[in-house]
Design a protein around this motif. Structure first.
Motif, mmCIF file in Angstrom:
data_model
loop_
_atom_site.group_PDB
_atom_site.id
_atom_site.type_symbol
_atom_site.label_atom_id
_atom_site.label_comp_id
_atom_site.label_asym_id
_atom_site.label_seq_id
_atom_site.Cartn_x
_atom_site.Cartn_y
_atom_site.Cartn_z
ATOM 1 N N ASN A 101 -10.436 -2.671 39.936
ATOM 2 C CA ASN A 101 -10.690 -2.045 38.532
ATOM 3 C C ASN A 101 -11.706 -0.960 38.936
ATOM 4 N N PRO A 102 -10.982 0.082 39.291
ATOM 5 C CA PRO A 102 -11.919 1.185 39.570
ATOM 6 C C PRO A 102 -12.969 1.676 38.699
ATOM 7 N N GLN A 103 -12.179 1.827 37.167
ATOM 8 C CA GLN A 103 -12.552 2.332 36.295
ATOM 9 C C GLN A 103 -13.666 1.531 35.455
ATOM 10 N N LYS A 104 -13.740 0.386 35.884
ATOM 11 C CA LYS A 104 -14.650 -0.774 35.342
ATOM 12 C C LYS A 104 -14.268 -0.778 33.907
ATOM 13 N N GLN A 105 -12.813 -0.958 33.415
ATOM 14 C CA GLN A 105 -12.598 -1.336 32.208
ATOM 15 C C GLN A 105 -12.513 -2.749 32.008
ATOM 16 N N GLN A 106 -12.459 -2.995 30.739
ATOM 17 C CA GLN A 106 -12.592 -4.565 30.367
ATOM 18 C C GLN A 106 -11.204 -5.153 30.698
ATOM 19 N N LEU A 107 -11.341 -6.215 31.828
ATOM 20 C CA LEU A 107 -10.166 -6.900 32.334
ATOM 21 C C LEU A 107 -9.347 -7.689 31.510
ATOM 22 N N ARG A 108 -8.139 -7.401 31.300
ATOM 23 C CA ARG A 108 -7.353 -8.095 30.487
ATOM 24 C C ARG A 108 -5.960 -8.574 31.375
ATOM 25 N N MET A 109 -5.426 -9.770 31.158
ATOM 26 C CA MET A 109 -4.299 -10.113 31.857
ATOM 27 C C MET A 109 -3.174 -10.962 31.055
ATOM 28 N N ARG A 110 -2.205 -10.573 31.456
ATOM 29 C CA ARG A 110 -0.900 -11.421 30.845
ATOM 30 C C ARG A 110 -0.405 -12.438 31.877
ATOM 31 N N VAL A 111 -0.371 -13.814 31.810
ATOM 32 C CA VAL A 111 0.076 -14.679 32.770
ATOM 33 C C VAL A 111 1.569 -15.337 32.414
#
Lengths: 145, 759
Positions: free
Chosen positions: B723-733
């Motif tokens: 996450n190089p841009q330190k963005q808010q993490l989101r994920m689809r599982v």
């Protein structure tokens, strides 16, 4: 700052008391008795500074006479220790002899006058022994003539 | 009679009652004399009254008389009158205000000694109104050339400022040339006045900073000037003035770089040149040290100051040792290393005969304990704890314990003493803390377990001690039995004896349920270390079906957990662990054979702080989903990032735990833990994840593709997210699995990542 100056004998009897912070008359006797008990019970190996309630006591013994000075936390304890010695030397000089607790008692007013030349409202006003005694000597001369 | 005759008479009294009688008689005589308005004897009578007042007898009826004396023209009358006022009166008496006029007149009297009396009295007990009324007069006298009056006026001004702070400004002009005075009395009181003003007003403080060079010059003259008979005290020129100037410099230099720099040299000079053979010199040095430590002094100067204190500690004079310890205590946090050099001298002071010196030495010792000196310090402090007065024991025990838990790793003899001697003072969180620290001090394990075992033989009433001891025996029982202790004579003890002791705890009335839990756990752990496994199995099965439900639950949980640890737990940064053997649920059987928990515990302990708090806590307290929570907590404590539930549907729960990949902080390492609370296994389990374009994701291989039923195990898998841009993490599982013969598939968004995982 100095909160009070006490002179007591070995039996705990007050020979001189001077307060620089308001202490109710009714409470003084108890305070003096307690302070004195504190100092008289100290042994020789113990230091001359006692933590008492929220302030400190500095005491010195001269033969049968104890001089106890109550000080606030910020004071330099060693300096006050020297001040007491200075006071005693002034008394010795004025009374032309080594001061005993008896002598103090009999000349209570004079001792107060001398103390007033050294400490005023809890702060030291003069430490030079000759200058402390100048007013007293001058007035003594005036009253004699 | 004169005062002295009265005193002689009173001294002849043999009892308190007799004295009282004499005093009462005298008072009556004095009262009637006052009533007769007898001027001649008034002075003498008031003097006697003052004496009786000092003995503790009421003298209020003399208050008005003091006033009359003050108003008299005779100096001797005035003098006693003012003294009487200072001793008998205070603001609360109405009479007090009546003095104002007299004082006003006397401040302008032709005789300086009368003016002096007025200044002194006003300065001692003037009320706010009086001060307001008479401030102008005081200010005038502050500018006089008469040094006798000037010095008294300065202190009187201090009192006025204390009573009526708004009037401070008024005295400012008069302070202009106070410091150019030659007279030391005036200098001294002027410095006091300036100090008072600077302490009360930040504006005044900045204003007076410009005086620093002048103060430095005056101080320099005092030290450099030759012998001056006028000011000499034991060979030092006016030490009282030096001390006062040093104190003012302290206030001026505090939090001001320029001022501090300007006084640097003079402080070094005073510190090195002052004669130390007499107390006066030391008083000055003491004040110098206080000043150096309080202003922004350069490090060399600070070290000089601390070395002075170190020398003080070696002084024969106990007063000097006392002030040294007091000052060192104030500086130990900021100048830790410099104070450390004097550690052995400080420790010697533990043996001092003076109580206040001992106490300070003790507090300093606690502050000085660190990883390097712990052994020596501990010996000294334990000896002190053992031999000190009862008034010290509680403070010493707590202090020793705090110092050691906060800073060091080696505790064990301490457990013995501090727990035994200060049993009730030990806090609840101390047990897990202690355990963690014991774990970390690897080379001490043999000694630790031996001492604690011996402590148990002595006394099993102190629960915290018993708990820690049980834990240790469970963990290091093999070292105990094989007699590996180096620090002291190893004891001869058999496995059966150890088990006797632990079983004894289980049945003792003194043991609390928590303690029983600890001892049961210890017994169970010993199954991997001792050879008498059968005995252990017997004990555990007894308690496994014990009527004590809590104990039973713990026994079962413990077995499950210990067997699951090796299996399910992914160590930070380590490879994914091997799959678990299946665990039957109805009867606890022994899976502990062959599983050694020791290396695991060590790794966990190394992973982070407070781990053992949770470890022990968890062992005994949690009810559901044991293994998951257990792992979460371990990882949580090792990274500080809270775990989260990413998915929870149809009995399938997926939790995420986090670590940071060390070299690259932009990579978040997420471990998924899939658990299954239904009655049937979920087989062919596949977890897939996708992230937004700005991220990169790497999925490592899972621990297994069977999620066992009834939460008997978890499947774990590691995800690495860049996450190089330190963005808010989101994920689809995407989850697929087979359950009870049917295929399941589900898609889900995971948005509730804790901020610490991607920030």
């Amino acid at each position: 700052m100095i909160k009070f100056v006490l002179m007591v004998n070995r039996r705990g009897q007050t020979r001189l008391s001077r307060y620089y912070t308001p202490v109710e008359l009714s409470r003084r006797a108890a305070l003096e008795a307690d302070v004195v008990r504190c100092c008289l019970s100290r042994r020789k190996e113990q230091c001359s500074f006692v933590e008492y309630k929220d302030f400190k006591l500095v005491y010195r013994q001269y033969a049968a006479l104890f001089i106890v000075v109550g000080i606030t936390d910020k004071e330099n304890e060693l300096s006050i220790f020297e001040l007491i010695q200075n006071f005693v030397e002034v008394l010795d000089k004025y009374f032309s002899r080594v001061v005993s607790s008896c002598a103090i008692m009999f000349s209570l007013d004079r001792v107060h006058f001398i103390l007033d030349e050294i400490v005023q409202n809890g702060l030291v006003v003069e430490t030079n022994r000759s200058r402390i005694l100048t007013p007293l000597n001058a007035i003594d001369k005036m009253s004699d003539s | 009679p004169l005062l002295r005759e009265l005193i002689r008479t009173i001294r002849t009294a043999r009892t308190q009652a007799e004295e009282r009688e004499m005093i009462q008689k005298e008072c009556a005589a004095i009262r009637s004399s006052f009533r007769e308005e007898d001027n001649t004897y008034r002075c003498r009578n008031v003097a006697k009254l003052l004496y009786m007042h000092m003995l503790g007898y009421p003298a209020h009826f003399g208050q008005l008389e003091c006033l009359k004396l003050i108003a008299s023209q005779k100096f001797t009358d005035k003098r006693i009158g003012y003294l009487g006022a200072m001793l008998l009166l205070d603001e609360r008496q109405d009479v007090h205000l009546l003095m104002t006029n007299c004082i006003k007149n006397d401040l302008n009297h032709s005789t300086q000694y009368v003016q002096g009396l007025a200044l002194c009295t006003l300065g001692c007990m003037g009320s706010s109104e009086m001060c307001r009324d008479l401030a102008g007069e005081v200010e005038k006298l502050l500018k006089t050339s008469n040094s006798y009056l000037r010095k008294k006026a300065a202190l009187c001004a201090v009192h006025v400022i204390r009573k009526v702070p708004e009037l401070m400004e008024m005295f400012l002009p008069a302070t202009k040339n106070l410091l150019s005075e030659k007279n030391h009395g005036v200098l001294h009181t002027s410095v006091v006045l300036l100090t008072e003003m600077c302490e009360r007003s930040p504006d005044m403080l900045s204003h007076f900073r410009k005086l620093v060079p002048q103060l430095v010059r005056i101080l320099k003259n005092l030290i450099m000037s030759g012998y001056s008979p006028e000011h000499d005290v034991s060979g030092i020129s006016d030490p009282f003035l030096q001390v006062r100037i040093l104190r003012l410099l302290r206030i001026l230099g505090r939090s001001d770089d320029d001022s501090s720099e300007a006084m640097n040299d003079i402080l070094a000079q005073v510190a090195t040149n002052t004669e130390t053979s007499k107390n006066v010199g030391n008083a000055i040095l003491y004040e110098t040290v206080l000043t150096i430590m309080d202003i922004k002094s350069e490090s060399g100067l600070r070290v000089l100051a601390i070395n002075i204190l170190g020398r003080f500690l070696l002084n024969n004079d106990k007063n000097i040792r006392y002030v040294a310890l007091t000052s060192l205590l104030k500086t130990v946090q900021t100048d830790h290393n410099a104070v450390q050099r004097h550690r052995s001298t400080i420790v010697d002071c533990l043996k001092d005969l003076d109580v206040s010196i001992k106490r300070r030495a003790m507090e300093l010792s606690f502050a000085l304990v660190n990883g390097n000196n712990i052994r020596g310090m501990m010996k000294e402090l334990l000896y002190f704890l053992d031999s000190c007065d009862p008034e010290f024991k509680a403070d010493c025990a707590s202090g020793v314990f705090l110092a050691f838990t906060l800073k060091t790793i080696w505790l064990c003899p301490l457990c013995h003493f501090s727990f035994l001697q200060a049993g009730s003072y030990v806090r609840d969180d101390s047990v897990p803390n202690l355990i963690q620290l014991i774990t970390n001090s690897v080379e001490m394990h043999a000694y630790t377990v031996q001492r604690l075992y011996k402590a148990l033989l002595d006394d099993i009433s102190q629960q915290p001690l018993v708990q820690v001891a049980s834990w240790c025996i469970g963990e290091y029982g093999d070292l105990l039995v094989s007699g590996q202790c180096e620090e002291e004579e190893p004891i001869q003890v058999t496995e059966d004896e150890v088990l006797d002791v632990l079983e004894g705890l289980l049945v003792s009335n003194l043991s609390t349920p928590v303690t029983r839990g600890y001892s049961l756990t210890a017994i169970m752990k010993l199954s991997t270390r001792f050879s008498s496994v059968n005995r252990i199995k017997k004990v555990v099965s007894i308690y496994g079906s014990s009527i004590d439900v809590e104990l039973q639950q713990r026994a079962v949980e413990r077995i499950m957990k210990i067997s699951l640890i090796d299996v399910a737990l992914p160590l930070p940064g380590g490879p994914a662990p091997a799959p678990a053997p299946s665990v039957p649920t109805s009867q606890p059987t022994f899976l502990l054979d062959g599983i050694s928990s020791q290396p695991l515990f060590n790794d966990i302990a190394a992973a982070g702080e407070n781990l053992f708090d949770s470890l022990c806590l968890l062992s005994f307290l949690f009810q559901v989903n044991g293994a998951n929570i257990f792992e979460w907590f371990i990882l949580f404590y090792s990274t500080g990032i809270p775990p989260m539930t990413a998915y929870n549907k149809n009995g399938l729960k997926i939790d995420f735990t986090f670590e940071r990949a060390n070299p690259n902080p932009n990579i978040a390492v997420i471990t998924i833990h899939a658990s299954n609370s239904t009655e049937a296994d979920m087989t062919d389990f596949v977890f897939q994840a996708a992230v937004p374009k700005t991220f990169q994701l790497q999925l490592l291989s899972p621990s297994s593709n069977v999620v066992p039923a009834l939460n008997q195990g978890t499947v774990t898998q590691v995800i690495r997210v860049l996450n190089p841009q330190k963005q808010q993490l989101r994920m689809r599982v995407k989850l697929t699995y087979t359950h009870k013969g049917s295929a399941f598939q589900d898609l889900s968004e995971v948005n509730n990542f804790p901020p610490q995982s991607w920030q």
